[in-house]
Design a protein around this motif. Structure first.
Motif, mmCIF file in Angstrom:
data_model
loop_
_atom_site.group_PDB
_atom_site.id
_atom_site.type_symbol
_atom_site.label_atom_id
_atom_site.label_comp_id
_atom_site.label_asym_id
_atom_site.label_seq_id
_atom_site.Cartn_x
_atom_site.Cartn_y
_atom_site.Cartn_z
ATOM 1 N N TYR A 264 0.836 -1.198 0.000
ATOM 2 C CA TYR A 264 0.000 0.000 0.000
ATOM 3 C C TYR A 264 0.877 1.257 0.000
ATOM 4 N N PHE A 265 1.876 1.241 0.872
ATOM 5 C CA PHE A 265 2.716 2.424 1.063
ATOM 6 C C PHE A 265 3.483 2.757 -0.220
ATOM 7 N N SER A 266 3.969 1.736 -0.899
ATOM 8 C CA SER A 266 4.703 1.952 -2.150
ATOM 9 C C SER A 266 3.809 2.551 -3.228
ATOM 10 N N ARG A 267 2.546 2.137 -3.263
ATOM 11 C CA ARG A 267 1.622 2.683 -4.253
ATOM 12 C C ARG A 267 1.360 4.171 -4.023
ATOM 13 N N ALA A 268 1.301 4.546 -2.749
ATOM 14 C CA ALA A 268 1.007 5.948 -2.430
ATOM 15 C C ALA A 268 2.243 6.832 -2.440
ATOM 16 N N TYR A 269 3.372 6.301 -1.946
ATOM 17 C CA TYR A 269 4.544 7.144 -1.726
ATOM 18 C C TYR A 269 5.776 6.738 -2.523
ATOM 19 N N GLY A 270 5.678 5.652 -3.271
ATOM 20 C CA GLY A 270 6.772 5.296 -4.167
ATOM 21 C C GLY A 270 7.874 4.462 -3.574
ATOM 22 N N SER A 271 7.759 4.072 -2.312
ATOM 23 C CA SER A 271 8.782 3.225 -1.697
ATOM 24 C C SER A 271 8.183 2.517 -0.491
ATOM 25 N N THR A 272 8.914 1.542 0.032
ATOM 26 C CA THR A 272 8.479 0.859 1.246
ATOM 27 C C THR A 272 8.588 1.809 2.434
ATOM 28 N N VAL A 273 8.053 1.363 3.564
ATOM 29 C CA VAL A 273 8.134 2.168 4.785
ATOM 30 C C VAL A 273 9.599 2.446 5.130
ATOM 31 N N ALA A 274 10.431 1.409 5.100
ATOM 32 C CA ALA A 274 11.852 1.583 5.450
ATOM 33 C C ALA A 274 12.552 2.504 4.458
ATOM 34 N N GLY A 275 12.261 2.343 3.175
ATOM 35 C CA GLY A 275 12.886 3.182 2.156
ATOM 36 C C GLY A 275 12.485 4.637 2.301
ATOM 37 N N TYR A 276 11.213 4.869 2.580
ATOM 38 C CA TYR A 276 10.727 6.237 2.768
ATOM 39 C C TYR A 276 11.388 6.870 3.991
ATOM 40 N N LEU A 277 11.431 6.117 5.092
ATOM 41 C CA LEU A 277 12.017 6.634 6.325
ATOM 42 C C LEU A 277 13.483 6.986 6.125
ATOM 43 N N ARG A 278 14.211 6.123 5.439
ATOM 44 C CA ARG A 278 15.631 6.369 5.198
ATOM 45 C C ARG A 278 15.834 7.647 4.374
ATOM 46 N N LYS A 279 15.042 7.815 3.331
ATOM 47 C CA LYS A 279 15.181 8.984 2.456
ATOM 48 C C LYS A 279 14.808 10.272 3.189
ATOM 49 N N ARG A 280 13.724 10.237 3.949
ATOM 50 C CA ARG A 280 13.301 11.436 4.663
ATOM 51 C C ARG A 280 14.301 11.816 5.744
ATOM 52 N N ARG A 281 14.885 10.821 6.403
ATOM 53 C CA ARG A 281 15.907 11.140 7.393
ATOM 54 C C ARG A 281 17.081 11.873 6.755
ATOM 55 N N MET A 282 17.499 11.405 5.596
ATOM 56 C CA MET A 282 18.625 12.041 4.925
ATOM 57 C C MET A 282 18.262 13.443 4.424
ATOM 58 N N GLU A 283 17.011 13.627 3.978
ATOM 59 C CA GLU A 283 16.589 14.956 3.526
ATOM 60 C C GLU A 283 16.591 15.953 4.676
ATOM 61 N N VAL A 284 16.071 15.527 5.820
ATOM 62 C CA VAL A 284 16.058 16.401 6.993
ATOM 63 C C VAL A 284 17.481 16.684 7.458
ATOM 64 N N ALA A 285 18.323 15.658 7.477
ATOM 65 C CA ALA A 285 19.715 15.844 7.883
ATOM 66 C C ALA A 285 20.429 16.813 6.957
ATOM 67 N N ALA A 286 20.193 16.688 5.664
ATOM 68 C CA ALA A 286 20.826 17.586 4.694
ATOM 69 C C ALA A 286 20.428 19.029 4.951
ATOM 70 N N ALA A 287 19.145 19.245 5.275
ATOM 71 C CA ALA A 287 18.687 20.599 5.573
ATOM 72 C C ALA A 287 19.328 21.128 6.845
ATOM 73 N N LEU A 288 19.467 20.278 7.861
ATOM 74 C CA LEU A 288 20.109 20.688 9.109
ATOM 75 C C LEU A 288 21.565 21.068 8.876
ATOM 76 N N LEU A 289 22.273 20.252 8.121
ATOM 77 C CA LEU A 289 23.685 20.535 7.828
ATOM 78 C C LEU A 289 23.833 21.835 7.048
ATOM 79 N N VAL A 302 18.062 12.714 13.472
ATOM 80 C CA VAL A 302 17.327 11.821 12.570
ATOM 81 C C VAL A 302 17.471 10.345 12.962
ATOM 82 N N GLY A 303 17.865 10.094 14.227
ATOM 83 C CA GLY A 303 17.813 8.736 14.740
ATOM 84 C C GLY A 303 19.056 7.897 14.621
ATOM 85 N N TYR A 304 20.211 8.507 14.362
ATOM 86 C CA TYR A 304 21.463 7.757 14.274
ATOM 87 C C TYR A 304 22.327 8.088 15.483
#
Length: 343
Positions: A264-289, A302-304
């Motif tokens: 379901y998640f891939s149909r709506a957002y283009g990736s699995t839950v884990a894939g989406y979470l990983r990408k969003r964490r990196m996007e937020v981190a990039a903005a912080l940096l 971002v949880g690391y």
């Protein structure tokens, strides 16, 4: 949204209307319309130009999940939303948009796909499940085939026939010819050459005539219940990017399996839950940096807990170490050429 009051302001630059909280409609002196988003709706804008009373083209660049539609405003006539049956053709460049289907479900249109839909009623809002949408849209009244400019179409009901075939939603993926017309139309939104833009729309409609749109159903359809599930999971992830999220735990809360949730998640957002979470964490981190955060600080946010693991994940996503990203982005903004002490 349809009953929202307008606030009119006129100036030498054109007319500005407050459509709703966070939404303004601007018409400039050249006849270009701009729908501008701000808090609490989101950010970005749609810039459009009427080519005739039956034809409107626009470029969309939104960062939002929902955008209210514009109701009738006598002071600013909207040719693309006047009475009659309208064919909407949109090419998605980035992100995803959501389309209603007659069965009560929802279809998603993703990058590289052209969606053709028809309606006599103006939708109350536009929905972008990934919170990001960039594309080009063409609005055509079905009566346009009666215009001499469109006499190359088969008959006066040619656009009506396209609309009947497309129904609520027909989606074509990777169609080079149609995508080419849409990209050229996008480039002409800002140009005053209405004749050339109209020519491209004619080519687009001729191309649609040659396709069997009745077979071009959306690839992915979710029921409203399924979309509510993935929206709830999406909000959970966005609200706590620094937390560990297990798809199995998230899925169990809704009585489905992790595999089903990821589908379901891939149909709506283009990736699995884990894939989406990983990408969003990196996007937020990039903005912080880019705003000057230290690498270790961005990692924790971002949880690391381990900056080295964070650095490896960041480099996989952006092709460069977070310290280098920070040096370039924050350094350029602040006029600093080197930032030391990354941890």
């Amino acid at each position: 949204m349809g009953n929202a009051p307008f606030t009119d302001t006129e100036s030498n630059q054109g007319t500005r209307l407050r459509v709703a909280s966070g939404v303004e409609l601007v018409q400039d002196a050249d006849g270009v319309y701009e729908l501008v988003l701000s808090h609490p709706v989101g950010s970005g804008c749609m810039r459009g130009r009427p080519l005739s009373r039956d034809l409107f083209v626009a470029n969309v660049d939104f960062a939002c999940e929902r955008c209210p539609n514009v109701s009738e405003a006598p002071s600013v006539p909207l040719p693309a939303f006047s009475r009659g049956k309208w064919l909407t053709i949109n090419l998605c460049h980035e992100g995803r948009c959501e389309v209603d289907v007659p069965s009560g479900g929802l279809a998603t249109v993703s990058a590289g796909e052209v969606c053709i839909s028809c309606s006599q009623e103006r939708p109350a809002e536009f929905r972008y499940p990934s919170g990001r949408y960039r594309g080009v849209e063409v609005f055509v009244n079905t009566r346009i085939a009666r215009s001499p400019l469109f006499s190359l179409l088969d008959d006066e009901d040619a656009v009506e026939a396209i609309a009947r075939q497309a129904g609520s939603a027909a989606v074509l993926s990777g169609d080079g010819e149609l995508n080419g017309h849409m990209r050229r139309i996008a480039a002409l939104v800002e140009a005053p050459d209405r004749a050339l833009a109209t020519y491209e729309v004619l080519g687009l409609l001729l191309g649609l005539q040659r396709r069997d749109l009745s077979c071009a159903r959306p690839r992915f359809i979710l029921t409203r219940t399924q979309m509510r599930i993935v929206a709830a999971v999406h909000d959970e992830l966005e609200g706590s990017l620094d937390c560990a999220h297990d798809a199995r735990v998230l899925a169990s809360a809704f009585g489905v399996s992790a595999a089903t949730l990821n589908q379901y998640f891939s149909r709506a957002y283009g990736s699995t839950v884990a894939g989406y979470l990983r990408k969003r964490r990196m996007e937020v981190a990039a903005a912080l940096l880019a705003r000057g955060a230290r690498v270790a600080e961005a990692a924790v946010r971002v949880g690391y807990a381990n900056p080295s693991k964070f650095s490896s994940a960041f480099k996989r996503e952006y092709g460069t170490a977070p310290s280098e990203w920070r040096r370039r982005r924050f350094g350029e903004r602040e006029g600093v050429h080197e930032v030391k002490g990354e941890f």
